[in-house]
Design a protein around this motif. Structure first.
Motif, short mmCIF file in Angstrom:
data_model
loop_
_atom_site.label_atom_id
_atom_site.label_comp_id
_atom_site.label_asym_id
_atom_site.label_seq_id
_atom_site.Cartn_x
_atom_site.Cartn_y
_atom_site.Cartn_z
N THR A 198 -7.20 3.34 11.32
CA THR A 198 -6.32 3.22 10.15
C THR A 198 -6.60 1.93 9.40
N THR A 244 -8.21 1.90 5.71
CA THR A 244 -7.39 1.31 4.66
C THR A 244 -8.09 0.11 4.03
N GLY A 279 -9.12 0.09 0.36
CA GLY A 279 -8.43 -0.96 -0.39
C GLY A 279 -9.41 -1.84 -1.15
N ASP A 306 -1.92 -2.24 -6.92
CA ASP A 306 -2.87 -2.26 -5.80
C ASP A 306 -2.15 -2.37 -4.46
N LEU A 307 -1.12 -3.21 -4.40
CA LEU A 307 -0.36 -3.34 -3.16
C LEU A 307 0.32 -2.02 -2.80
N PHE A 308 0.91 -1.39 -3.82
CA PHE A 308 1.55 -0.09 -3.58
C PHE A 308 0.50 0.94 -3.16
N LEU A 326 -2.33 0.30 -1.62
CA LEU A 326 -2.72 -0.01 -0.24
C LEU A 326 -1.70 0.53 0.76
N LEU A 327 -0.42 0.40 0.40
CA LEU A 327 0.62 0.94 1.28
C LEU A 327 0.49 2.45 1.42
N LEU A 328 0.28 3.12 0.29
CA LEU A 328 0.11 4.57 0.35
C LEU A 328 -1.15 4.95 1.13
N GLY A 366 -2.53 3.20 3.50
CA GLY A 366 -2.25 2.95 4.90
C GLY A 366 -1.47 4.09 5.54
N LEU A 367 -0.45 4.57 4.82
CA LEU A 367 0.34 5.70 5.35
C LEU A 367 -0.51 6.96 5.44
N TRP A 408 -2.94 6.62 8.27
CA TRP A 408 -2.24 6.64 9.56
C TRP A 408 -2.09 8.08 10.05
#
Length: 427
Positions: free
Chosen positions: A10, A14, A18, A180-182, A184-186, A188-189, A192
């Motif tokens: 993961t 990511t 990213g 970009d942060l949002f 990266l979060l998506l 990552g999820l 995962w």
């Protein structure tokens, strides 16, 4: 182990995605800022040219028009006639020092040859230059013009602070960073759940491997225990009983050998070393041979064994004769093991749409729908109480691998009236 691998996959996925996302964002942001600068400077040039043309065409300067123009464009203007500053700033207060206007004029003089001396009393055309300027760490657009007017020269310097432009850049950068942060979060999820789903075949394979080792160890331990016990007893047994223990050791050794051969064959299919030698085979002859081979054993168990072949001529099937013979032996052997006394087993061949369909049906205990797929698993026994030492639960798995190697299909169905039917489809 798998949890750690899941986290690592993961993170790596990511991170890689990213980096691509950030790189693409930076490229888009740089392109947007570059285009924004060009567009902003182009607007500045249009407005400065409009101002020069207006001053050139008007015999009397309107302070109200100039003040409103400064309000609309954000320009700060310094106009001098024969070195005297024209006072219209009261309508549009100026915030910049005279030093920066002096710097702009010097820059235009040195780099763009915008000289007041170049304008003579007979000149009718104005001259001006637009350029970028830095002052005390701040960026500006500057325009310096020499405009002939009533036998004299209007020396005009215009400055536009880029504070608003830079503020829009900063705001856009924060928006891109937040996106970009949002993202990266998506990502990552997503990775995962995606990597965990991708790992499921590996987890199941690992679980099956562990189960295979456990079952194999159990099946090997049973004959080995019997052999060691018989060997121990044979040491103290009288000569007339030693032969019985020797025969027990021989039978268990053969049983262990069959199990090892089956496991080696499955190992060959797993490692892609399993090969088949195809040739033209007459399946009707092959089925008759299998019938003749198992008929004596069926009679011994009081089981009726029959074979049904097509009335028309059966075309040859391109397959591995020995492997298909092995599949028939496995299916008939299983049918004999799970069919009760006075039961029936039928062996049939059909040819339809260029496909060969072999069907082995019995009137045995049958297989529940929930277990029809599981019967092809290694060491699986549908009847848990069935303790036949001749079967290890590997036969159907081997049969499935052989049929897969032929690009065929094997499946289990219910027999009309009770029992199970194994259907082999060959192309």
């Amino acid at each position: 182990m798998f949890q750690k691998l899941h986290i690592q996959l993961t993170f790596l996925c990511t991170l890689a995605s990213g980096m691509i996302l950030v790189l693409m964002s930076l490229i888009c942001l740089c392109f947007w800022e570059s285009e924004s600068r060009k567009s902003h400077f182009s607007d500045f040039q249009i407005n400065s040219t409009l101002l020069v043309n207006h001053l050139d065409s008007q015999s009397i300067l309107s302070r109200d028009w100039l003040a409103q123009f400064c309000v609309d464009t954000g320009f700060e203007i310094d106009i001098r006639d024969k070195g005297i500053k024209l006072a219209f700033e009261t309508l549009s207060p100026r915030t910049l020092d005279d030093d920066i206007f002096t710097l702009a004029r010097e820059r235009a003089h040195a780099e763009y040859s915008v000289l007041e001396e170049s304008i003579t009393p007979n000149s009718i055309l104005s001259t001006h230059a637009d350029f970028s300027l830095e002052w005390n760490g701040e960026d500006y657009y500057a325009s310096v013009a020499m405009i002939p007017k009533n036998g004299g020269v209007l020396n005009m310097a215009v400055l536009l602070p880029l504070t608003d432009l830079h503020a829009s850049f900063i705001l856009r950068r924060f928006l891109f960073a937040g996106a970009d942060l949002f993202g990266l979060l998506l990502l990552g999820l997503f990775f995962w759940f995606f990597t965990w789903r991708m790992m499921q075949p590996l987890i199941r394979s690992r679980q099956k491997q562990v189960e295979f080792i456990a079952f194999a160890s159990h099946e090997l331990r049973s004959p080995l225990t019997v052999m060691l016990s018989a060997l121990s007893a044979m040491r103290h047994a009288p000569p007339q009983e030693a032969a019985h223990f020797a025969e027990t050791i021989r039978q268990e050794g053969k049983r262990m050998g069959r199990l090892i051969n089956d496991m080696l064959m499955l190992s060959g299919t797993d490692s892609s070393h399993f090969t088949i030698q195809k040739s033209a085979v007459e399946l009707d002859t092959l089925l008759l041979s299998a019938y003749e081979k198992f008929e004596p054993l069926a009679k011994k168990k009081l089981i009726s064994l029959s074979v049904t072949l097509p009335d028309e001529l059966v075309p040859p099937c391109f397959c591995d004769r020995e492997r298909i013979e092995q599949v028939l032996s496995i299916l008939l052997d299983n049918a004999l093991s799970y069919t009760p006394l006075e039961g029936t087993i039928s062996l049939a061949l059909e040819v339809c749409a260029d496909k060969f369909v072999i069907r082995v049906s019995d009137s045995g205990i049958g297989i529940p729908d929930s277990e029809k797929d599981a019967v092809f698993d290694r060491f699986y026994r549908c009847d848990k109480s069935h303790k036949d030492k001749e079967h290890f639960g590997l036969g159907l798995c081997i049969a499935q691998e052989i049929i897969k190697a032929h690009r065929g299909k094997i499946q289990v169905e219910d027999t009309l009236g009770g029992g199970a039917s194994f259907v082999v489809i060959l192309l």
